[in-house]
Enzyme design. Structure first.
Site, short mmCIF file in Angstrom:
data_model
loop_
_atom_site.label_atom_id
_atom_site.label_comp_id
_atom_site.label_asym_id
_atom_site.label_seq_id
_atom_site.Cartn_x
_atom_site.Cartn_y
_atom_site.Cartn_z
N GLU A 1 6.00 -9.80 14.85
CA GLU A 1 5.41 -10.30 16.10
C GLU A 1 5.50 -11.84 16.12
OE1 GLU A 1 1.57 -8.66 16.54
OE2 GLU A 1 1.31 -9.47 18.57
N ARG B 1 0.82 -1.22 0.00
CA ARG B 1 0.00 0.00 0.00
C ARG B 1 0.84 1.26 0.00
NH1 ARG B 1 -2.62 -3.60 3.03
NH2 ARG B 1 -1.61 -2.84 4.91
#
Ligand code: AMP
Length: 171
Positions: free
Chosen positions: A95, A58
């Site tokens: 993560e 994006r």
């Protein structure tokens, strides 16, 4: 024009607990999109960067119109296996698991002043990796620009004191 009106909150995407900031309503309105690109460019017009870089995917949507408006080269930072020529790469931790960003070896010259762009600054992990990748190639990070910053995630702390500007800030 309030650009927040063109960002759609989608709960639990791509996984439970994430409030996804969907920019497609903004992209579907040329006036709002143009306004957003102008707002994104405004703090970085003087001095102009030598190069504009963005991580897929994006980030490209905002970096590309910015590169045209500023008449500066656009450098795509991509996932493994996407760029056809020789690349510099950098692995970084997420993560869960890890990811890797690549950049063509001739994309940034030593000493180039680079403006890094992304749609959303969340934890800052992606930008941090982009900063290191460009620095390893000899580039200098002039600043980072975001359409939206999720300030509560404190991603700015990973930007190493580099000046940054976000068009929209969510506290
Ligand atoms: P970060 O945690 O800053 O490394 O964010 C990773 C990438 O995921 C960024 O390039 C954003 O485009 C995207 N991203 C992270 N969180 C969100 C969110 N809540 N809504 C939309 N995009 C997000």
């Amino acid at each position: 024009m309030n650009l927040f009106d063109y960002i759609r909150d989608v709960p639990d995407f791509p996984k439970p607990g994430i409030m996804f900031k969907d920019i497609t309503p903004l992209l579907s309105n040329p006036q709002a999109f143009q306004h957003a690109v102008q707002q994104l460019a405004a703090p970085f017009l003087d001095p102009l960067p030598d190069v504009i870089a963005a991580a897929e995917a994006r980030g490209f949507l905002f970096a590309a119109p910015l590169a045209l408006a500023m008449q500066r080269p656009l450098v795509p930072l991509r996932k493994p296996g996407k760029l056809p020529y020789s690349t510099h790469s950098l692995k970084y931790d997420l993560e869960y698991g890890s990811a890797e960003l690549h950049m063509h070896v001739d994309a940034v010259k030593p000493g180039d002043k680079v403006l890094l762009i992304d749609d959303v600054l969340a934890t800052g992990g992606t930008m941090r990796a982009a900063i290191e990748l460009i620095r390893n190639a000899g580039g200098e990070i002039l600043a980072c620009g975001f359409l939206m910053e999720l300030a509560f995630l404190k991603g700015k702390q990973l930007l190493d004191g580099i000046p940054s500007h976000s068009v929209l800030v969510v506290d």
